[in-house]
Each structure stands twice: as structure tokens, then as C-alpha cells.
Design a protein around this motif. Structure first.
Motif, PDB file in Angstrom:
ATOM      1  N   ARG A 135       0.825  -1.215   0.000  1.00  0.00           N
ATOM      2  CA  ARG A 135       0.000   0.000   0.000  1.00  0.00           C
ATOM      3  C   ARG A 135       0.853   1.257   0.000  1.00  0.00           C
ATOM      4  N   HIS A 136       1.957   1.228   0.734  1.00  0.00           N
ATOM      5  CA  HIS A 136       2.864   2.381   0.722  1.00  0.00           C
ATOM      6  C   HIS A 136       3.431   2.593  -0.681  1.00  0.00           C
ATOM      7  N   LEU A 137       3.888   1.527  -1.305  1.00  0.00           N
ATOM      8  CA  LEU A 137       4.457   1.635  -2.646  1.00  0.00           C
ATOM      9  C   LEU A 137       3.406   2.052  -3.656  1.00  0.00           C
ATOM     10  N   HIS A 138       2.185   1.541  -3.481  1.00  0.00           N
ATOM     11  CA  HIS A 138       1.115   1.878  -4.413  1.00  0.00           C
ATOM     12  C   HIS A 138       0.800   3.376  -4.366  1.00  0.00           C
ATOM     13  N   ALA A 139       0.840   3.945  -3.167  1.00  0.00           N
ATOM     14  CA  ALA A 139       0.524   5.363  -3.009  1.00  0.00           C
ATOM     15  C   ALA A 139       1.672   6.271  -3.430  1.00  0.00           C
ATOM     16  N   ASN A 140       2.846   5.682  -3.651  1.00  0.00           N
ATOM     17  CA  ASN A 140       4.039   6.492  -3.969  1.00  0.00           C
ATOM     18  C   ASN A 140       4.777   5.921  -5.184  1.00  0.00           C
ATOM     19  N   PRO A 141       4.128   5.848  -6.339  1.00  0.00           N
ATOM     20  CA  PRO A 141       4.740   5.243  -7.523  1.00  0.00           C
ATOM     21  C   PRO A 141       5.753   6.178  -8.176  1.00  0.00           C
ATOM     22  N   GLU A 142       6.697   5.576  -8.906  1.00  0.00           N
ATOM     23  CA  GLU A 142       7.699   6.344  -9.640  1.00  0.00           C
ATOM     24  C   GLU A 142       7.932   5.695 -11.000  1.00  0.00           C
ATOM     25  N   LEU A 143       8.165   6.524 -12.003  1.00  0.00           N
ATOM     26  CA  LEU A 143       8.390   6.038 -13.361  1.00  0.00           C
ATOM     27  C   LEU A 143       9.780   5.404 -13.505  1.00  0.00           C
ATOM     28  N   GLY A 144       9.993   4.746 -14.649  1.00  0.00           N
ATOM     29  CA  GLY A 144      11.240   4.055 -14.912  1.00  0.00           C
ATOM     30  C   GLY A 144      12.465   4.946 -14.806  1.00  0.00           C
ATOM     31  N   PHE A 145      13.500   4.455 -14.098  1.00  0.00           N
ATOM     32  CA  PHE A 145      14.753   5.161 -13.818  1.00  0.00           C
ATOM     33  C   PHE A 145      14.548   6.402 -12.941  1.00  0.00           C
ATOM     34  N   ALA A 146      13.339   6.550 -12.381  1.00  0.00           N
ATOM     35  CA  ALA A 146      13.090   7.608 -11.401  1.00  0.00           C
ATOM     36  C   ALA A 146      12.672   6.995 -10.066  1.00  0.00           C
ATOM     37  N   GLU A 147      12.945   5.700  -9.883  1.00  0.00           N
ATOM     38  CA  GLU A 147      12.479   4.986  -8.690  1.00  0.00           C
ATOM     39  C   GLU A 147      13.418   5.231  -7.500  1.00  0.00           C
ATOM     40  N   VAL A 148      13.698   6.485  -7.243  1.00  0.00           N
ATOM     41  CA  VAL A 148      14.675   6.862  -6.214  1.00  0.00           C
ATOM     42  C   VAL A 148      14.164   6.504  -4.820  1.00  0.00           C
TER      43      VAL A 148
END
Length: 435
Positions: free
Chosen positions: A44-57
Motif C-alpha cells: 500500500r505504501h508503494l502503491h501510493a508512492n509510484p515512480e516512473l522508470g529510472f526515477a524509482e529513487v
């Protein structure tokens, strides 16, 4: 890809009579159920805070932090934003090395699930600010692999050998301007070296009966190519098309020809093939025939020679169509993902392992191929591997009518996350227990 089968087959034939005690599947199940609530929280934490490819900081930092808390060695920045965790067993026995992989990136999609933890995040894609959502289930993949890492770190005195946890960026393809996607870049940066990995397993949540696991040996998920076509003619008034070269008319003929080539020259019962033109861009005003039209699409194939022949014939046909109108055509193809080719011997070995935790009747190792693609294939080009699907449709919903991956409504049944933890953990343990 098949070149690795013979060497692996000799070792796998010995597995019928292991030389030492196996870790009980019940212990894995108990440990996985013990981390289930935490896995759901992570998802749920990851779902609420998604990041695009090569921006997954932030995603990568989240993963690295939790792996370190589990006592796992961590390498960051592998393949730009990728993370590799290394867990060394302290038991006695063979010193095999196996890898488990999850992808971390999200998509430029406006979420419409209505979940209380739905994404409101944005990111930059093709120079524009776009909504970002985990519309393909990668949030669940990361959470399940973290759960497996926690289970296995608590059992390290019960196995020998090494488990490598691969958290990969940019599975959805190389962002514009990037030469390669996440799997290729992680391989280039040594994700499968030091320690040298012998085999790799991965999974993907998809619409399917909750608790079901399915895959197939050999070609499972299609190779994916991006196709770009640029047509150039001569601009003219819409009332005088004969005084210019009508690239819109040429584009229509190109689309018709591509569809016909696929439907009328390839037997779909032997090698499924899809060639789709998905974008057409031309003109700015209703009464001006433009000078240029651009099109893009996707080609999905299961046979390399057949794919090459279709590309050759499509390019020739498009050139001929353009020439007939007096236009010119530029045709480009770039591979996004190779064919997901599941090693045959490893696929056969894996079915009873998955059944140990999924239960009888819940594992299908002979499912039909699917024309969606996955860059897990590049890991399989280097070492033997198996990629399988985990049914994640909501209870009581027909998977055939459920929102598919990449849909704004796509969601994962959180009840299946614990099964993914179990399949990850037991497949790694059983591989390490090979004599």
C-alpha cells in the motif's frame, strides 16, 4: 537461450533423491503468513508512492533500507536505480546461487481504482507532467519479494548457498532517450555476477483465479518491438489533393497493409503474432493536407526468424506504397523485450515446488502463450530462468472481465500476496538444496 538446457538438465535429474534434508514447506508457509500484514502494508505504501522508470529513487531507498534491516548485503545504483540484495546461508551443503527478481517502476496512468491508498503522484514523461500509478502490479511484486527476503533471512541457518534479490527499474521499457531498459542495464552493471547466479525466478500478478499459478515451458511471453514509421509527402490545400502528395491517404494504406500482412501470411495457430499500429499523427488543420505523418505501433512475436521476415516484408511493402503515391517512408524497429523463454528442464522441476505451497490443482505449467511482453527475458538470455504468473483477480470476479494490467482500474487481490512470498521463498530454497 536453449544453449543452457543441457548443462542444467544433468543437475536437475539428480533432484529426485536429495542428499540432505529439505526445508519443510510448512515452515515457509508459517513464516510467510507471519509477514503477510507487513507485506500488505508495504504494498500500500508503494502503491501510493509510484515512480516512473529510472526515477524509482524513493522506491529503491525503501527497498534498500528494509533489506539492510533484515541483515542482507545491499548494492545500490545497479542499473541506475536498481537494488541487489545478497543473502548467504550459513548451513552446510552445496554452494549454489539463485536469484529472485521483482520490478519497481510504475506507469504514466491516471488511477481510477477508488482505493483509499490510490496514487495522486505525478512524474515527467516525454517532457510533460503526467499522473503516475502502479497500474501493472509492480508495487505488489516489490512487496512480495521483500516478504520473501524477510522469510529467507530468518531461515539462513537452514540452507547453504546464496540467494540474490534483484529489484529492477524500468521494466516498462527504456524511457525516451535511454538506450536500454532496466534488465539490460542491471546485467551490464553486474547484477548476475559476484556472486555468479546460476538460475533466476520471477513472477507477475495478472487477472486470474486467486491462488492460481500458471506458466509454460519455452516461449511464454512474446518478444516486443516498437515500430516507428514516418511518411513524407507534399503539403497542399484539402480542396486540391492532386496538387500535393497526400500522406494521410498513404497512412491509411499502410495500416491496411500491416494488418493484412499479419492476418494473411502467418499461421496464428503455430506462432501467435500481433502487429498493431497504435498512433497516427498528421496535420493541424481540417483543410490542409500535411507534409508529414508519423505512426507508431508494436510487434509481438514468438519466433525470431519469422519476426525478421515479417519486418523485412513490412518495410518493403510500406516503401512500395509510399512510392506509388510519390511519397517517401522511413521505417524503424527497436526491441523493447526479448522472448520470455522458460528453460524446459527448470520449468518441469518447478511445478511440484510451486504445488507444495499453492496446493494441488492450483498450478498449471502448460498455459497458452501470451502476447504481452516482459524484459525478464534478458536475464533468461544469460542464465536459465522461469517466469510465472500469479492470479490476482478479486474474489467473485470473472478474470475475463476484470480490469487488465495497464488499465486505470487495475488492482491486485491482496489475499494472494502471501502466496507470492511462499513461491519466491520455496523456489529459492529448493534450488539451493540441489545435490
Amino acid at each position: 537461450m536453449i544453449r543452457t538446457a543441457a548443462s542444467l538438465a544433468a543437475a536437475l535429474t539428480l533432484m529426485a533423491a536429495p542428499a540432505f534434508a529439505q526445508a519443510p514447506a510448512g515452515a515457509v508457509t508459517t513464516a510467510a503468513e507471519g509477514v503477510e500484514a507487513e507485506v500488505i502494508q508495504w504494498r500500500r505504501h508503494l502503491h501510493a508512492n509510484p515512480e516512473l522508470g529510472f526515477a524509482e529513487v524513493q522506491t529503491a531507498a525503501f527497498v534498500a533500507q528494509h533489506l539492510r534491516e533484515m541483515g542482507i548485503e545491499v548494492r545500490e545504483g545497479v542499473g541506475r536505480t536498481g537494488v541487489v540484495g545478497v543473502l548467504r546461508g550459513t548451513g552446510s551443503g552445496p554452494q549454489h546461487v539463485v536469484a529472485l527478481r521483482a520490478d519497481m517502476d510504475a506507469l504514466p496512468v491516471l488511477e481510477a481504482t477508488g482505493l483509499p491508498f490510490a496514487s495522486t503522484a505525478t512524474g515527467t514523461y516525454q517532457g510533460q507532467t503526467v499522473p503516475v500509478a502502479h497500474a501493472c502490479g509492480h508495487d505488489a511484486h516489490v512487496a512480495m519479494l521483500l516478504g520473501a527476503a524477510k522469510v529467507l533471512s530468518g531461515m539462513k541457518d537452514q540452507f547453504s548457498g546464496t540467494i540474490v534479490f534483484v529489484f529492477q527499474p524500468a521494466e516498462e521499457g527504456a524511457p525516451p532517450g535511454e538506450p536500454m531498459g532496466g534488465a539490460k542495464l542491471m546485467i551490464q552493471d553486474g547484477a548476475l555476477e559476484d556472486p555468479k547466479v546460476e538460475a533466476i525466478f520471477g513472477l507477475h500478478v495478472v487477472p486470474g483465479r486467486p491462488g492460481s499459478v500458471f506458466y509454460r515451458p519455452q516461449g511464454f511471453m512474446a518478444a516486443s518491438d516498437r515500430v516507428d514509421i514516418t511518411l513524407k509527402g507534399r503539403q497542399t490545400h484539402g480542396a486540391w489533393p492532386w496538387r500535393g502528395i497526400d500522406v494521410v491517404a498513404v497512412a491509411g494504406q499502410v495500416i491496411s497493409t500491416v494488418n493484412t500482412l499479419t492476418a494473411r501470411t502467418i499461421d496464428p495457430t503455430t506462432t501467435p503474432t500481433v502487429f498493431t499500429i497504435a498512433t497516427v499523427n498528421a496535420g493541424v488543420r481540417y483543410n490542409i493536407i500535411p507534409e508529414e505523418a508519423t505512426m507508431s505501433g508494436t510487434l509481438r512475436t514468438f519466433d525470431v526468424a519469422q519476426r525478421d521476415d515479417l519486418v523485412r516484408r513490412a518495410e518493403a511493402a510500406i516503401d512500395h506504397i509510399a512510392e506509388a503515391y510519390g511519397a517517401t517512408a522511413e521505417f524503424g524497429v527497436r526491441q523493447n523485450a526479448a522472448l520470455v523463454f522458460n528453460n524446459e528442464e527448470l520449468s518441469a522441476w518447478l511445478a511440484p515446488v510451486l504445488t507444495e505451497v499453492a496446493g494441488e490443482g492450483n498450478v498449471n505449467p502448460a498455459t497458452p502463450p501470451t502476447t504481452v511482453a516482459e524484459d525478464f527475458s534478458y536475464f533468461q538470455n544469460e542464465i536459465p530462468g522461469v517466469f510465472y504468473h500469479l492470479g490476482g483477480t478479486a474474489d467473485g470476479v470473472d478474470p475475463a472481465t476484470a480490469a487488465p494490467n495497464h488499465s486505470p482500474q487495475f488492482d491486485v487481490n491482496e489475499d494472494v500476496l502471501v502466496l507470492g512470498v511462499k513461491t519466491h521463498a520455496l523456489s529459492a530454497l529448493r534450488f539451493l538444496e540441489r545435490p
